[in-house]
Write an enzyme that holds these catalytic residues in place. Sequence first.
Site, PDB file in Angstrom:
ATOM      1  N   ASN A 240       0.791  -1.237   0.000  1.00 17.71           N
ATOM      2  CA  ASN A 240       0.000   0.000   0.000  1.00 17.71           C
ATOM      3  C   ASN A 240       0.822   1.285   0.000  1.00 17.71           C
ATOM      4  O   ASN A 240       0.401   2.258  -0.613  1.00 17.71           O
ATOM      5  CB  ASN A 240      -1.055  -0.012   1.111  1.00 17.71           C
ATOM      6  CG  ASN A 240      -0.461  -0.070   2.477  1.00 17.71           C
ATOM      7  OD1 ASN A 240       0.492  -0.798   2.703  1.00 17.71           O
ATOM      8  ND2 ASN A 240      -0.999   0.688   3.396  1.00 17.71           N
TER       9      ASN A 240
ATOM     10  N   GLU B 243       3.939  -4.600  12.197  1.00 14.26           N
ATOM     11  CA  GLU B 243       3.003  -3.484  11.961  1.00 14.26           C
ATOM     12  C   GLU B 243       1.841  -4.078  11.190  1.00 14.26           C
ATOM     13  O   GLU B 243       1.987  -4.416  10.011  1.00 14.26           O
ATOM     14  CB  GLU B 243       3.675  -2.387  11.123  1.00 14.26           C
ATOM     15  CG  GLU B 243       4.881  -1.743  11.765  1.00 14.26           C
ATOM     16  CD  GLU B 243       4.511  -0.749  12.856  1.00 14.26           C
ATOM     17  OE1 GLU B 243       3.309  -0.530  13.088  1.00 14.26           O
ATOM     18  OE2 GLU B 243       5.433  -0.220  13.486  1.00 14.26           O
TER      19      GLU B 243
ATOM     20  N   CYS C 248      -3.461   1.290   6.589  1.00 15.93           N
ATOM     21  CA  CYS C 248      -3.664   0.554   7.831  1.00 15.93           C
ATOM     22  C   CYS C 248      -4.373   1.409   8.864  1.00 15.93           C
ATOM     23  O   CYS C 248      -5.113   0.911   9.693  1.00 15.93           O
ATOM     24  CB  CYS C 248      -2.328   0.067   8.368  1.00 15.93           C
ATOM     25  SG  CYS C 248      -1.131   1.389   8.578  1.00 15.93           S
TER      26      CYS C 248
ATOM     27  N   GLU D  29       7.971   1.680  15.264  1.00 10.82           N
ATOM     28  CA  GLU D  29       8.929   2.190  14.291  1.00 10.82           C
ATOM     29  C   GLU D  29       9.000   3.697  14.473  1.00 10.82           C
ATOM     30  O   GLU D  29       8.188   4.289  15.177  1.00 10.82           O
ATOM     31  CB  GLU D  29       8.466   1.854  12.864  1.00 10.82           C
ATOM     32  CG  GLU D  29       8.524   0.359  12.582  1.00 10.82           C
ATOM     33  CD  GLU D  29       8.320   0.004  11.115  1.00 10.82           C
ATOM     34  OE1 GLU D  29       7.448   0.609  10.474  1.00 10.82           O
ATOM     35  OE2 GLU D  29       9.035  -0.886  10.627  1.00 10.82           O
TER      36      GLU D  29
HETATM   37  P1  NAD Z   1       0.116  -9.324   3.474  1.00 10.81           P
HETATM   38  O1  NAD Z   1       0.191  -9.723   4.900  1.00 10.81           O
HETATM   39  O2  NAD Z   1      -0.661 -10.179   2.547  1.00 10.81           O
HETATM   40  O3  NAD Z   1       1.567  -9.214   2.837  1.00 10.81           O
HETATM   41  C1  NAD Z   1       2.581  -8.379   3.381  1.00 10.81           C
HETATM   42  C2  NAD Z   1       3.937  -8.914   2.955  1.00 10.81           C
HETATM   43  O4  NAD Z   1       4.125 -10.197   3.552  1.00 10.81           O
HETATM   44  C3  NAD Z   1       4.075  -9.135   1.441  1.00 10.81           C
HETATM   45  O5  NAD Z   1       5.388  -8.810   1.049  1.00 10.81           O
HETATM   46  C4  NAD Z   1       3.793 -10.622   1.294  1.00 10.81           C
HETATM   47  O6  NAD Z   1       4.361 -11.178   0.134  1.00 10.81           O
HETATM   48  C5  NAD Z   1       4.473 -11.161   2.550  1.00 10.81           C
HETATM   49  N1  NAD Z   1       3.970 -12.476   2.998  1.00 10.81           N
HETATM   50  C6  NAD Z   1       2.767 -13.047   2.729  1.00 10.81           C
HETATM   51  N2  NAD Z   1       2.689 -14.266   3.334  1.00 10.81           N
HETATM   52  C7  NAD Z   1       3.854 -14.452   3.991  1.00 10.81           C
HETATM   53  C8  NAD Z   1       4.374 -15.501   4.807  1.00 10.81           C
HETATM   54  N3  NAD Z   1       3.657 -16.603   5.064  1.00 10.81           N
HETATM   55  N4  NAD Z   1       5.605 -15.364   5.333  1.00 10.81           N
HETATM   56  C9  NAD Z   1       6.334 -14.244   5.122  1.00 10.81           C
HETATM   57  N5  NAD Z   1       5.896 -13.209   4.336  1.00 10.81           N
HETATM   58  C10 NAD Z   1       4.674 -13.308   3.788  1.00 10.81           C
HETATM   59  O7  NAD Z   1      -0.437  -7.816   3.462  1.00 10.81           O
HETATM   60  P2  NAD Z   1      -0.793  -6.911   2.191  1.00 10.81           P
HETATM   61  O8  NAD Z   1      -2.095  -7.387   1.622  1.00 10.81           O
HETATM   62  O9  NAD Z   1       0.399  -6.812   1.293  1.00 10.81           O
HETATM   63  O10 NAD Z   1      -0.968  -5.487   2.886  1.00 10.81           O
HETATM   64  C11 NAD Z   1      -2.142  -5.065   3.479  1.00 10.81           C
HETATM   65  C12 NAD Z   1      -2.088  -5.246   4.987  1.00 10.81           C
HETATM   66  O11 NAD Z   1      -0.965  -4.552   5.531  1.00 10.81           O
HETATM   67  C13 NAD Z   1      -3.295  -4.649   5.679  1.00 10.81           C
HETATM   68  O12 NAD Z   1      -3.760  -5.535   6.666  1.00 10.81           O
HETATM   69  C14 NAD Z   1      -2.755  -3.392   6.336  1.00 10.81           C
HETATM   70  O13 NAD Z   1      -3.478  -2.961   7.452  1.00 10.81           O
HETATM   71  C15 NAD Z   1      -1.367  -3.796   6.673  1.00 10.81           C
HETATM   72  N6  NAD Z   1      -0.515  -2.617   6.860  1.00 10.81           N
HETATM   73  C16 NAD Z   1      -0.119  -2.275   8.128  1.00 10.81           C
HETATM   74  C17 NAD Z   1       0.639  -1.124   8.336  1.00 10.81           C
HETATM   75  C18 NAD Z   1       1.061  -0.696   9.723  1.00 10.81           C
HETATM   76  O14 NAD Z   1       2.011   0.074   9.833  1.00 10.81           O
HETATM   77  N7  NAD Z   1       0.424  -1.164  10.793  1.00 10.81           N
HETATM   78  C19 NAD Z   1       1.039  -0.349   7.249  1.00 10.81           C
HETATM   79  C20 NAD Z   1       0.637  -0.732   5.985  1.00 10.81           C
HETATM   80  C21 NAD Z   1      -0.135  -1.880   5.795  1.00 10.81           C
END
Ligand code: NAD
Length: 499
Positions: free
Chosen positions: A157, A255, A289, A467
Amino acid sequence: MKPDLSDLPGGKLYIGGEWRTGNGSRIRSVFSADQSLNREFSGASQQDGLDAIDAARHAQSDRDWLDLKPHQRASYLHAISDGIAANIDRIAFIQSRDTGKTLTEATALAQSAAATFRYFAAVCETSDEALTTPRGDYLTFSMHEPLGVVAAITPWNSPIASDAQKIAPALAAGNAVVLKPASWSPLVSLELARIIDKTGLPKGLFSVLPGSGREIGNLLVEHPDIAKVSFTGGTGTGREIARKAAEKLMPVSLELGGKSPTIVFDDADIDLAIAGILFGIFSSSGQSCIAGSRLFVQRNIFEQFVARLVEATERLKTGHPHEADTQVAPLVHVDHRREVETYVAVARQEGGRILTGGDRPSDANLQAGAYYLPTIIAGLDNRSRICREEIFGPVLVVLPFEDEADVIAQSNDNEYGLACGLWTSDFSKSWRVARAIRAGTVWINTFKQFSISTPFGGDKASGVGREKGRDGMRAYMRQKSLYQDVSGKPHPWARWPVS
Ligand code: NAD
């Protein structure tokens, strides 16, 4: 000169300071405004991942890197910051193509990434080690050392900002970093590698592994040479990583997701609140998020406030991300739009009333893109699925509340605890409520403001660790204590030497 498609990174991976063709599964980056292809290339294979970790381990344990003084390490971060600053338009263009974000937002994120490297250069140069109070004939020091090789795993995102938030403090602390960006948005991380490569940072200290989470993400989490995983993404993925980290006894920072409440009391400045709420949920098309996705309005102003909010929402410009007046750009991918649509269908089934949106735009020019109209839903209970689960799209649920106690209880009645917004003109009340809300960040009469000097992170299912801020660098270090004798006398317990 305006950037164009030839400026998009070619799709080679950056591993151990070298550019190479990946050997893993195919990655397709598409521009979600019209589905045109940005790049298709092979992502990282297991072997590519192992090579990156190996190069990182060697580079990080090299004395030339370990013995650099903080101000010398900081000079690399300054060079990276300068490199980003000199390429803002190009980075913004790449990120906009990769994610569908408006150029305005992508530009702001690129600028924030430059500022993040500059900030952690300053932290690196100015963080003192402590001489602790002695309790014997010795000097005692509390020192910090790098962890080793850090894996940074980031979502789609806001890739340049989340990448920078991890890479800058981790390098400042003296680690090597292996970055795994999300498969939908790999290009801006490869552009960052091009910039970092030009600074002369020793080869191996930084690698980028576009690839699937299941394969490459998992390899990084489980590998014995990875000393920490810094993860931003969904709560389900975060839980899986935490379970594996527990097995290795490896520190993680997580996060994760959110379902943040926004609260409007009847004494609020209504126009300030409406502007902040619109920005809080509909900027980034809700793919944030910290999106303020649950809106609580005090019952005595509920009807009139929501009517004005709907009117203001319908004035938002949904449009092409490269048009200067666009406020709501397409979602990152058509697959993601499908998930958002499924949630709105669930809301309808649960008895929700769609006050505006709830559909794709009818504009003929937007039919090819992953667009979705800003949507407001009423008539649901805080326990409904739409109020409990993160939608990650431009969907706002509005709910009435009675008084302070009621809204605190409803706000906290959710597994997430990332952020909260309060709108009131009563200072004491804002302070009381802000302290009672379980959230990592509370905004009072503002929303979605960020500062690199202020710690950020989640409570409850929204994450572990913080962070940003001066302590952000310490999260990538381990503490060591040193005792230095100043007495020159043998320990009396030994009764030695015999006099
Ligand atoms: P996601 O959890 O699907 O993926 C995030 C990352 O993790 C990607 O690079 C993905 O390839 C990797 N990943 C997926 N499965 C994995 C595994 N089993 N082991 C290790 N890595 C793995 O999330 P997304 O759809 O890319 O992003 C959206 C989510 O991120 C939302 O829930 C959002 O709230 C969250 N987010 C949180 C923050 C924060 O600072 N709290 C900031 C931005 C986004």
